[in-house]
Write an enzyme that holds these catalytic residues in place. Structure first.
Site, mmCIF file in Angstrom:
data_model
loop_
_atom_site.group_PDB
_atom_site.id
_atom_site.type_symbol
_atom_site.label_atom_id
_atom_site.label_comp_id
_atom_site.label_asym_id
_atom_site.label_seq_id
_atom_site.Cartn_x
_atom_site.Cartn_y
_atom_site.Cartn_z
ATOM 1 N N ASP A 186 -1.306 -3.034 -10.392
ATOM 2 C CA ASP A 186 -2.885 -3.120 -9.953
ATOM 3 C C ASP A 186 -2.636 -2.416 -8.462
ATOM 4 O OD1 ASP A 186 -4.683 -4.588 -9.262
ATOM 5 O OD2 ASP A 186 -3.785 -7.047 -9.002
ATOM 6 N N LYS A 189 -4.720 -3.703 -2.230
ATOM 7 C CA LYS A 189 -3.771 -4.689 -1.702
ATOM 8 C C LYS A 189 -3.127 -4.355 -0.802
ATOM 9 C CE LYS A 189 -2.448 -6.544 -6.421
ATOM 10 N NZ LYS A 189 -2.943 -7.933 -6.066
ATOM 11 N N ASP A 207 2.501 -6.734 -13.368
ATOM 12 C CA ASP A 207 0.805 -7.907 -13.465
ATOM 13 C C ASP A 207 1.050 -7.308 -15.377
ATOM 14 O OD1 ASP A 207 -0.605 -8.944 -12.302
ATOM 15 O OD2 ASP A 207 -2.140 -7.573 -11.960
ATOM 16 N N ASP A 209 -9.266 -6.984 -6.797
ATOM 17 C CA ASP A 209 -8.040 -7.482 -6.552
ATOM 18 C C ASP A 209 -7.997 -8.819 -8.242
ATOM 19 O OD1 ASP A 209 -5.339 -6.959 -6.545
ATOM 20 O OD2 ASP A 209 -5.697 -8.335 -5.321
ATOM 21 N N GLU A 264 -9.133 -8.803 -10.753
ATOM 22 C CA GLU A 264 -9.637 -8.002 -12.132
ATOM 23 C C GLU A 264 -8.965 -8.218 -13.603
ATOM 24 O OE1 GLU A 264 -4.932 -7.399 -12.050
ATOM 25 O OE2 GLU A 264 -6.776 -7.572 -9.956
ATOM 26 N N ARG A 283 -8.820 -11.692 -14.772
ATOM 27 C CA ARG A 283 -9.719 -12.169 -15.073
ATOM 28 C C ARG A 283 -11.072 -11.366 -15.843
ATOM 29 N NH1 ARG A 283 -10.742 -15.834 -9.822
ATOM 30 N NH2 ARG A 283 -8.529 -15.224 -9.990
#
Length: 463
Positions: free
Chosen positions: A236, A243, A254, A313, A315, A317
Protein backbone atom coordinates in the site's frame (compact mmCIF):
# COMPACT_ATOMS: atom_id res chain seq x y z
CA UNK A 1 7.90 -18.84 1.33
CA UNK A 2 10.57 -21.52 1.15
CA UNK A 3 10.58 -25.00 2.63
CA UNK A 4 9.02 -25.65 6.01
CA UNK A 5 11.67 -25.86 8.78
CA UNK A 6 12.02 -29.09 10.75
CA UNK A 7 9.65 -29.36 13.69
CA UNK A 8 11.17 -28.63 17.09
CA UNK A 9 8.51 -30.81 18.78
CA UNK A 10 8.64 -34.53 18.09
CA UNK A 11 5.55 -36.54 18.99
CA UNK A 12 7.19 -39.68 20.32
CA UNK A 13 7.56 -41.34 23.68
CA UNK A 14 10.15 -39.35 25.68
CA UNK A 15 13.26 -41.32 26.55
CA UNK A 16 15.20 -41.29 29.81
CA UNK A 17 18.19 -39.86 27.92
CA UNK A 18 16.25 -36.64 27.16
CA UNK A 19 17.00 -33.86 29.65
CA UNK A 20 14.05 -33.31 32.03
CA UNK A 21 12.45 -29.86 32.40
CA UNK A 22 10.82 -29.10 35.75
CA UNK A 23 8.17 -26.39 35.33
CA UNK A 24 7.50 -24.06 38.27
CA UNK A 25 5.98 -20.66 38.93
CA UNK A 26 6.56 -18.15 41.68
CA UNK A 27 3.88 -19.71 43.88
CA UNK A 28 5.34 -23.24 43.69
CA UNK A 29 9.09 -22.69 43.42
CA UNK A 30 9.69 -22.63 47.20
CA UNK A 31 7.91 -25.96 47.67
CA UNK A 32 9.83 -27.48 44.77
CA UNK A 33 13.14 -26.20 46.09
CA UNK A 34 12.42 -27.64 49.52
CA UNK A 35 11.80 -31.07 48.00
CA UNK A 36 14.83 -30.96 45.69
CA UNK A 37 18.18 -32.60 46.53
CA UNK A 38 20.44 -30.33 48.56
CA UNK A 39 23.02 -29.75 45.77
CA UNK A 40 20.23 -28.72 43.37
CA UNK A 41 18.69 -26.38 45.96
CA UNK A 42 22.02 -24.74 46.75
CA UNK A 43 22.82 -24.32 43.05
CA UNK A 44 19.48 -22.68 42.22
CA UNK A 45 19.65 -20.41 45.26
CA UNK A 46 23.20 -19.39 44.30
CA UNK A 47 22.21 -18.61 40.73
CA UNK A 48 19.20 -16.55 41.87
CA UNK A 49 16.50 -18.61 40.20
CA UNK A 50 13.09 -17.47 41.51
CA UNK A 51 10.66 -19.11 39.08
CA UNK A 52 9.96 -15.81 37.34
CA UNK A 53 8.09 -16.19 34.04
CA UNK A 54 10.21 -16.93 30.96
CA UNK A 55 13.37 -17.67 32.96
CA UNK A 56 15.23 -20.92 33.36
CA UNK A 57 18.21 -22.45 35.12
CA UNK A 58 20.48 -25.30 34.01
CA UNK A 59 21.28 -27.70 36.85
CA UNK A 60 24.64 -29.46 36.29
CA UNK A 61 25.33 -33.12 36.89
CA UNK A 62 28.51 -34.31 38.59
CA UNK A 63 30.17 -34.84 35.20
CA UNK A 64 29.38 -31.28 34.05
CA UNK A 65 26.49 -32.23 31.75
CA UNK A 66 23.06 -30.68 32.15
CA UNK A 67 21.14 -32.91 34.55
CA UNK A 68 17.91 -30.94 34.66
CA UNK A 69 16.30 -27.66 33.58
CA UNK A 70 14.13 -25.59 35.89
CA UNK A 71 11.75 -23.35 33.93
CA UNK A 72 9.66 -20.50 35.31
CA UNK A 73 6.23 -19.81 33.80
CA UNK A 74 3.34 -17.41 34.42
CA UNK A 75 1.08 -20.43 34.70
CA UNK A 76 1.19 -23.98 33.38
CA UNK A 77 -1.94 -23.20 31.33
CA UNK A 78 -0.50 -20.04 29.74
CA UNK A 79 -0.43 -20.52 25.94
CA UNK A 80 3.19 -19.32 25.73
CA UNK A 81 4.38 -21.24 28.81
CA UNK A 82 7.42 -22.89 27.20
CA UNK A 83 8.08 -20.40 24.40
CA UNK A 84 11.21 -18.91 25.97
CA UNK A 85 13.04 -22.24 26.06
CA UNK A 86 13.68 -23.62 22.53
CA UNK A 87 16.11 -20.88 21.48
CA UNK A 88 17.66 -20.46 24.92
CA UNK A 89 18.51 -24.07 25.84
CA UNK A 90 21.55 -25.95 24.54
CA UNK A 91 20.86 -28.11 21.49
CA UNK A 92 19.52 -31.55 22.28
CA UNK A 93 16.41 -33.46 23.29
CA UNK A 94 14.26 -32.48 26.29
CA UNK A 95 11.19 -33.86 28.02
CA UNK A 96 8.77 -32.50 30.60
CA UNK A 97 9.48 -33.80 34.10
CA UNK A 98 6.79 -35.46 36.20
CA UNK A 99 7.96 -33.19 39.02
CA UNK A 100 6.69 -29.64 39.10
CA UNK A 101 3.69 -28.20 37.26
CA UNK A 102 1.98 -30.23 34.53
CA UNK A 103 1.80 -28.42 31.17
CA UNK A 104 -1.05 -29.62 28.98
CA UNK A 105 0.11 -31.28 25.73
CA UNK A 106 -1.60 -28.71 23.48
CA UNK A 107 0.05 -25.82 25.34
CA UNK A 108 3.42 -27.58 25.41
CA UNK A 109 3.39 -28.38 21.70
CA UNK A 110 2.21 -24.97 20.50
CA UNK A 111 4.34 -22.82 22.80
CA UNK A 112 7.53 -24.84 22.20
CA UNK A 113 7.08 -24.98 18.43
CA UNK A 114 6.41 -21.25 18.13
CA UNK A 115 9.22 -20.53 20.57
CA UNK A 116 11.51 -21.91 17.88
CA UNK A 117 9.95 -19.88 15.05
CA UNK A 118 12.18 -17.67 12.92
CA UNK A 119 11.48 -16.12 9.53
CA UNK A 120 14.58 -17.41 7.77
CA UNK A 121 13.73 -17.16 4.07
CA UNK A 122 16.58 -14.72 3.41
CA UNK A 123 18.79 -15.04 6.50
CA UNK A 124 19.09 -18.56 7.89
CA UNK A 125 19.08 -18.94 11.66
CA UNK A 126 22.52 -19.46 13.17
CA UNK A 127 21.35 -22.49 15.15
CA UNK A 128 18.41 -24.86 15.38
CA UNK A 129 16.09 -24.76 18.40
CA UNK A 130 16.21 -27.43 21.07
CA UNK A 131 13.84 -30.38 20.58
CA UNK A 132 10.99 -31.35 22.88
CA UNK A 133 9.91 -34.99 22.96
CA UNK A 134 6.20 -35.17 23.68
CA UNK A 135 4.01 -38.27 23.83
CA UNK A 136 1.69 -38.46 20.83
CA UNK A 137 -1.89 -37.46 21.59
CA UNK A 138 -4.80 -35.64 19.96
CA UNK A 139 -4.11 -32.62 22.15
CA UNK A 140 -0.44 -32.47 21.17
CA UNK A 141 -1.35 -32.82 17.50
CA UNK A 142 -3.81 -29.96 17.85
CA UNK A 143 -1.08 -27.82 19.42
CA UNK A 144 1.19 -28.48 16.45
CA UNK A 145 -1.67 -27.73 14.05
CA UNK A 146 -2.18 -24.35 15.70
CA UNK A 147 1.55 -23.64 15.61
CA UNK A 148 1.81 -24.58 11.93
CA UNK A 149 -1.10 -22.33 10.95
CA UNK A 150 0.23 -19.41 13.00
CA UNK A 151 3.72 -19.83 11.54
CA UNK A 152 2.23 -19.86 8.03
CA UNK A 153 0.43 -16.58 8.73
CA UNK A 154 3.66 -15.05 10.00
CA UNK A 155 5.58 -16.21 6.94
CA UNK A 156 3.04 -14.67 4.57
CA UNK A 157 3.07 -11.32 6.37
CA UNK A 158 6.86 -11.26 6.75
CA UNK A 159 7.55 -11.95 3.08
CA UNK A 160 8.35 -8.69 1.24
CA UNK A 161 5.91 -7.49 -1.41
CA UNK A 162 8.50 -8.22 -4.12
CA UNK A 163 7.88 -11.91 -3.43
CA UNK A 164 4.32 -11.73 -2.06
CA UNK A 165 2.18 -9.94 -4.61
CA UNK A 166 -1.40 -10.82 -5.58
CA UNK A 167 -0.28 -13.79 -7.70
CA UNK A 168 1.94 -15.22 -4.95
CA UNK A 169 -0.84 -14.78 -2.39
CA UNK A 170 -3.13 -16.68 -4.74
CA UNK A 171 -0.55 -19.48 -4.97
CA UNK A 172 -0.45 -19.70 -1.18
CA UNK A 173 -4.24 -20.12 -1.10
CA UNK A 174 -4.05 -22.69 -3.91
CA UNK A 175 -1.49 -24.72 -1.96
CA UNK A 176 -3.72 -24.81 1.12
CA UNK A 177 -6.70 -25.74 -1.07
CA UNK A 178 -4.78 -28.66 -2.57
CA UNK A 179 -3.73 -29.87 0.87
CA UNK A 180 -7.35 -30.11 2.00
CA UNK A 181 -9.14 -31.08 -1.19
CA UNK A 182 -10.80 -27.68 -1.56
CA UNK A 183 -11.85 -25.92 -4.74
CA UNK A 184 -9.67 -22.96 -5.78
CA UNK A 185 -10.39 -20.28 -8.32
CA UNK A 186 -9.50 -16.67 -9.03
CA UNK A 187 -10.76 -13.80 -11.17
CA UNK A 188 -7.86 -11.73 -12.50
CA UNK A 189 -7.36 -8.29 -14.07
CA UNK A 190 -10.00 -6.94 -16.42
CA UNK A 191 -12.04 -10.10 -15.88
CA UNK A 192 -13.01 -8.50 -12.56
CA UNK A 193 -15.09 -5.95 -14.46
CA UNK A 194 -16.95 -8.61 -16.42
CA UNK A 195 -17.52 -10.65 -13.26
CA UNK A 196 -18.93 -7.68 -11.34
CA UNK A 197 -16.07 -6.61 -9.05
CA UNK A 198 -15.46 -3.00 -10.15
CA UNK A 199 -14.22 -1.72 -6.77
CA UNK A 200 -11.47 -4.35 -6.54
CA UNK A 201 -10.43 -3.53 -10.10
CA UNK A 202 -10.40 0.23 -9.49
CA UNK A 203 -8.01 0.00 -6.55
CA UNK A 204 -5.65 -2.50 -8.17
CA UNK A 205 -5.64 -1.43 -11.82
CA UNK A 206 -2.62 0.89 -11.56
CA UNK A 207 -0.24 -1.84 -10.39
CA UNK A 208 2.03 -3.79 -12.73
CA UNK A 209 0.73 -6.97 -11.07
CA UNK A 210 -2.94 -7.60 -11.79
CA UNK A 211 -5.59 -7.39 -9.06
CA UNK A 212 -7.72 -10.44 -8.40
CA UNK A 213 -10.42 -12.02 -6.28
CA UNK A 214 -9.18 -15.30 -4.78
CA UNK A 215 -11.70 -17.96 -3.75
CA UNK A 216 -11.49 -21.22 -1.81
CA UNK A 217 -14.53 -23.49 -1.29
CA UNK A 218 -14.55 -26.55 0.96
CA UNK A 219 -16.93 -28.87 2.74
CA UNK A 220 -20.38 -30.33 2.36
CA UNK A 221 -22.87 -27.85 0.85
CA UNK A 222 -25.48 -29.31 3.22
CA UNK A 223 -23.53 -28.01 6.21
CA UNK A 224 -23.93 -24.45 7.55
CA UNK A 225 -22.29 -21.87 5.28
CA UNK A 226 -19.32 -20.05 6.82
CA UNK A 227 -17.69 -17.27 4.79
CA UNK A 228 -14.30 -15.74 5.66
CA UNK A 229 -13.08 -12.57 3.96
CA UNK A 230 -9.52 -11.23 4.23
CA UNK A 231 -8.10 -7.91 3.08
CA UNK A 232 -5.26 -8.68 0.66
CA UNK A 233 -3.50 -5.38 -0.07
CA UNK A 234 -0.07 -6.80 -0.83
CA UNK A 235 1.54 -3.37 -0.74
CA UNK A 236 0.00 0.00 0.00
CA UNK A 237 1.69 3.17 -1.24
CA UNK A 238 -1.43 5.10 -0.29
CA UNK A 239 -2.13 5.62 -3.98
CA UNK A 240 -2.24 9.21 -5.19
CA UNK A 241 -2.74 10.27 -1.57
CA UNK A 242 0.71 8.84 -1.04
CA UNK A 243 1.86 7.73 2.40
CA UNK A 244 4.88 9.19 4.18
CA UNK A 245 8.06 7.06 4.14
CA UNK A 246 7.43 6.09 7.77
CA UNK A 247 3.83 5.12 6.99
CA UNK A 248 4.84 3.06 3.97
CA UNK A 249 7.76 1.18 5.53
CA UNK A 250 5.82 -1.84 6.81
CA UNK A 251 3.08 -1.91 4.18
CA UNK A 252 4.06 -5.40 3.08
CA UNK A 253 1.90 -6.35 6.08
CA UNK A 254 -1.26 -4.77 4.64
CA UNK A 255 -2.32 -8.24 3.49
CA UNK A 256 -2.29 -9.38 7.12
CA UNK A 257 -6.06 -9.78 7.13
CA UNK A 258 -5.84 -12.16 4.16
CA UNK A 259 -3.04 -14.13 5.84
CA UNK A 260 -5.06 -14.46 9.03
CA UNK A 261 -8.22 -15.44 7.15
CA UNK A 262 -6.25 -18.12 5.31
CA UNK A 263 -4.77 -19.36 8.58
CA UNK A 264 -8.24 -19.63 10.11
CA UNK A 265 -9.54 -21.45 7.03
CA UNK A 266 -6.57 -23.82 7.24
CA UNK A 267 -7.45 -24.76 10.83
CA UNK A 268 -11.18 -25.13 10.08
CA UNK A 269 -10.39 -27.60 7.31
CA UNK A 270 -7.69 -29.48 9.20
CA UNK A 271 -10.01 -30.02 12.15
CA UNK A 272 -12.89 -31.00 9.88
CA UNK A 273 -15.46 -28.59 11.24
CA UNK A 274 -18.91 -29.43 9.85
CA UNK A 275 -19.25 -26.29 7.73
CA UNK A 276 -19.41 -25.37 4.08
CA UNK A 277 -16.48 -22.96 3.99
CA UNK A 278 -15.86 -20.11 1.59
CA UNK A 279 -12.71 -17.99 1.76
CA UNK A 280 -12.64 -14.74 -0.25
CA UNK A 281 -9.52 -12.60 -0.63
CA UNK A 282 -9.53 -9.45 -2.77
CA UNK A 283 -5.82 -9.14 -3.59
CA UNK A 284 -4.33 -5.91 -4.98
CA UNK A 285 -1.42 -3.52 -4.84
CA UNK A 286 -2.41 0.09 -4.20
CA UNK A 287 0.02 1.68 -6.65
CA UNK A 288 0.68 5.05 -8.27
CA UNK A 289 0.41 5.35 -12.06
CA UNK A 290 -1.41 7.32 -14.72
CA UNK A 291 -4.46 5.09 -14.47
CA UNK A 292 -4.64 5.08 -10.65
CA UNK A 293 -7.99 5.80 -9.10
CA UNK A 294 -8.23 9.38 -7.84
CA UNK A 295 -9.60 11.37 -4.90
CA UNK A 296 -13.05 12.54 -5.92
CA UNK A 297 -13.74 9.60 -8.25
CA UNK A 298 -17.07 7.83 -7.86
CA UNK A 299 -16.97 4.03 -8.19
CA UNK A 300 -19.94 1.76 -8.65
CA UNK A 301 -19.65 -1.37 -6.51
CA UNK A 302 -20.94 -4.91 -6.91
CA UNK A 303 -23.88 -4.17 -4.60
CA UNK A 304 -24.96 -1.22 -6.74
CA UNK A 305 -23.95 1.41 -4.18
CA UNK A 306 -21.71 4.20 -5.44
CA UNK A 307 -18.60 5.15 -3.46
CA UNK A 308 -17.04 8.60 -3.57
CA UNK A 309 -13.28 8.37 -2.99
CA UNK A 310 -12.34 10.79 -0.25
CA UNK A 311 -8.83 9.41 0.08
CA UNK A 312 -7.06 6.75 -1.98
CA UNK A 313 -5.26 5.53 1.15
CA UNK A 314 -8.56 4.18 2.49
CA UNK A 315 -8.43 1.45 -0.12
CA UNK A 316 -8.95 -1.62 2.05
CA UNK A 317 -12.62 -0.92 2.68
CA UNK A 318 -13.12 -0.30 -1.04
CA UNK A 319 -11.91 -3.75 -2.09
CA UNK A 320 -13.64 -5.42 0.85
CA UNK A 321 -17.04 -4.02 -0.09
CA UNK A 322 -17.11 -6.03 -3.33
CA UNK A 323 -15.97 -9.20 -1.53
CA UNK A 324 -18.51 -8.77 1.29
CA UNK A 325 -21.35 -8.16 -1.14
CA UNK A 326 -20.31 -11.24 -3.13
CA UNK A 327 -20.00 -13.37 0.00
CA UNK A 328 -23.46 -12.27 1.17
CA UNK A 329 -25.06 -13.48 -2.06
CA UNK A 330 -24.71 -17.09 -0.88
CA UNK A 331 -26.67 -16.16 2.29
CA UNK A 332 -24.15 -17.69 4.72
CA UNK A 333 -25.08 -18.33 8.32
CA UNK A 334 -22.02 -16.34 9.37
CA UNK A 335 -19.53 -14.04 7.67
CA UNK A 336 -16.26 -12.88 9.25
CA UNK A 337 -13.86 -10.39 7.74
CA UNK A 338 -10.34 -9.74 8.96
CA UNK A 339 -8.43 -6.66 7.86
CA UNK A 340 -5.50 -4.41 8.73
CA UNK A 341 -7.96 -1.62 8.13
CA UNK A 342 -7.31 1.50 10.21
CA UNK A 343 -4.58 3.25 12.13
CA UNK A 344 -7.39 4.58 14.30
CA UNK A 345 -7.93 1.12 15.80
CA UNK A 346 -4.27 1.04 16.79
CA UNK A 347 -4.49 4.51 18.33
CA UNK A 348 -7.49 3.37 20.36
CA UNK A 349 -6.32 -0.12 21.37
CA UNK A 350 -2.64 -0.48 20.50
CA UNK A 351 -0.94 -3.26 18.60
CA UNK A 352 -1.97 -6.21 20.77
CA UNK A 353 -5.75 -5.67 20.87
CA UNK A 354 -7.60 -6.14 17.57
CA UNK A 355 -10.90 -4.26 17.37
CA UNK A 356 -14.05 -6.36 17.07
CA UNK A 357 -17.21 -4.95 15.52
CA UNK A 358 -20.36 -7.01 15.83
CA UNK A 359 -24.08 -6.27 15.60
CA UNK A 360 -24.92 -8.64 18.46
CA UNK A 361 -23.63 -7.48 21.84
CA UNK A 362 -23.96 -10.91 23.47
CA UNK A 363 -21.81 -12.49 20.74
CA UNK A 364 -19.22 -9.73 21.08
CA UNK A 365 -19.00 -10.19 24.83
CA UNK A 366 -18.66 -13.96 24.43
CA UNK A 367 -15.75 -13.45 22.03
CA UNK A 368 -14.05 -10.89 24.28
CA UNK A 369 -14.33 -13.21 27.29
CA UNK A 370 -13.04 -16.16 25.27
CA UNK A 371 -10.12 -14.10 23.96
CA UNK A 372 -9.12 -13.13 27.49
CA UNK A 373 -9.39 -16.76 28.60
CA UNK A 374 -7.19 -17.98 25.74
CA UNK A 375 -4.74 -15.06 25.89
CA UNK A 376 -5.59 -14.26 22.28
CA UNK A 377 -7.53 -11.05 22.87
CA UNK A 378 -9.79 -8.79 20.88
CA UNK A 379 -11.89 -5.88 22.12
CA UNK A 380 -15.46 -4.90 21.32
CA UNK A 381 -15.97 -1.54 19.59
CA UNK A 382 -19.40 -0.06 18.74
CA UNK A 383 -21.09 0.10 15.35
CA UNK A 384 -22.42 3.52 16.34
CA UNK A 385 -25.04 4.30 13.70
CA UNK A 386 -25.31 7.96 14.73
CA UNK A 387 -21.89 8.44 13.10
CA UNK A 388 -23.08 7.19 9.72
CA UNK A 389 -23.83 10.71 8.55
CA UNK A 390 -20.10 11.35 8.59
CA UNK A 391 -19.53 8.91 5.74
CA UNK A 392 -22.46 9.98 3.57
CA UNK A 393 -21.64 11.72 0.29
CA UNK A 394 -23.42 14.57 -1.45
CA UNK A 395 -22.79 13.06 -4.91
CA UNK A 396 -22.73 9.32 -4.16
CA UNK A 397 -24.21 6.87 -1.65
CA UNK A 398 -21.20 6.77 0.62
CA UNK A 399 -17.66 8.17 0.92
CA UNK A 400 -14.67 6.08 1.96
CA UNK A 401 -13.46 8.56 4.58
CA UNK A 402 -15.09 10.35 7.47
CA UNK A 403 -15.34 14.12 7.77
CA UNK A 404 -12.63 14.32 10.40
CA UNK A 405 -10.10 12.28 12.35
CA UNK A 406 -12.49 11.15 15.07
CA UNK A 407 -13.87 7.59 15.27
CA UNK A 408 -11.88 6.41 12.26
CA UNK A 409 -12.19 2.69 13.05
CA UNK A 410 -15.95 3.04 13.62
CA UNK A 411 -16.36 4.95 10.35
CA UNK A 412 -14.58 2.16 8.47
CA UNK A 413 -16.72 -0.51 10.12
CA UNK A 414 -19.91 1.42 9.34
CA UNK A 415 -18.76 1.68 5.71
CA UNK A 416 -18.38 -2.10 5.51
CA UNK A 417 -21.68 -2.69 7.25
CA UNK A 418 -23.50 -1.00 4.37
CA UNK A 419 -22.48 -3.96 2.18
CA UNK A 420 -23.63 -6.68 4.60
CA UNK A 421 -27.37 -7.46 4.72
CA UNK A 422 -28.91 -6.58 8.06
CA UNK A 423 -30.09 -10.13 8.80
CA UNK A 424 -26.66 -11.71 8.14
CA UNK A 425 -24.58 -12.46 11.27
CA UNK A 426 -21.27 -10.67 10.66
CA UNK A 427 -18.02 -10.02 12.51
CA UNK A 428 -15.46 -7.43 11.47
CA UNK A 429 -11.98 -7.66 13.02
CA UNK A 430 -9.64 -4.69 12.53
CA UNK A 431 -6.23 -6.12 13.43
CA UNK A 432 -2.56 -5.14 13.26
CA UNK A 433 -0.99 -8.50 12.22
CA UNK A 434 2.39 -7.38 13.51
CA UNK A 435 4.59 -7.44 16.61
CA UNK A 436 6.52 -4.20 17.03
CA UNK A 437 8.64 -5.80 19.77
CA UNK A 438 9.58 -9.40 20.53
CA UNK A 439 8.10 -11.51 23.31
CA UNK A 440 8.71 -15.22 23.96
CA UNK A 441 7.20 -17.15 21.07
CA UNK A 442 6.22 -13.93 19.32
CA UNK A 443 9.22 -12.38 17.54
CA UNK A 444 9.04 -8.93 16.01
CA UNK A 445 7.33 -9.06 12.64
CA UNK A 446 4.20 -10.64 11.20
CA UNK A 447 1.70 -12.13 13.61
CA UNK A 448 -1.50 -14.16 13.71
CA UNK A 449 -4.10 -12.45 15.88
CA UNK A 450 -7.47 -13.75 17.16
CA UNK A 451 -7.08 -17.07 15.30
CA UNK A 452 -7.18 -19.29 18.37
CA UNK A 453 -10.13 -17.35 19.78
CA UNK A 454 -12.12 -17.41 16.55
CA UNK A 455 -11.38 -21.11 16.05
CA UNK A 456 -12.52 -22.01 19.58
CA UNK A 457 -15.67 -19.93 19.10
CA UNK A 458 -16.42 -21.58 15.76
CA UNK A 459 -15.95 -25.00 17.37
CA UNK A 460 -18.51 -24.06 20.03
CA UNK A 461 -20.89 -22.85 17.35
CA UNK A 462 -20.62 -25.80 14.96
CA UNK A 463 -19.70 -28.80 17.12
Amino acid sequence: MGDLPPMSVLLKKPTARATPIRVVDRSTVAEQLAAAPAPTRRWLEATGFTGAPDTHALVPAADGAVAEVWAGVRAASHPWALAALPRALPAGNYRLSADGLAVAPEVAAMSWELGGYRFDLYKPAKSEPATLLLAKSAAAERGLLLATAIASVRDLVNTPAEHMGPAELAEAVKLVAEQHGAEFRQTVGDALLKAGFPAIHAVGRAAARAPRLIELHWGDPKHPQLTLVGKGVCFDTGGLDVKSPEGMRQMKKDMGGAANALGLAQMVMALGLPVHLTLLIPAVENAIAGNAYRPGDVIRTRSGLHIEIGNTDAEGRVILCDALAYGAEAKPGLMIDLATLTGAARVALGAQLPALFCRDTATARELVDLGLELNDPLWHMPLWRDYHGGIESEIADIVNTGRGPQAGAINAALFLEDFVPEALPWLHVDLYAWNDAARPGRPAGGEAQTLRTLLAWLERRYR
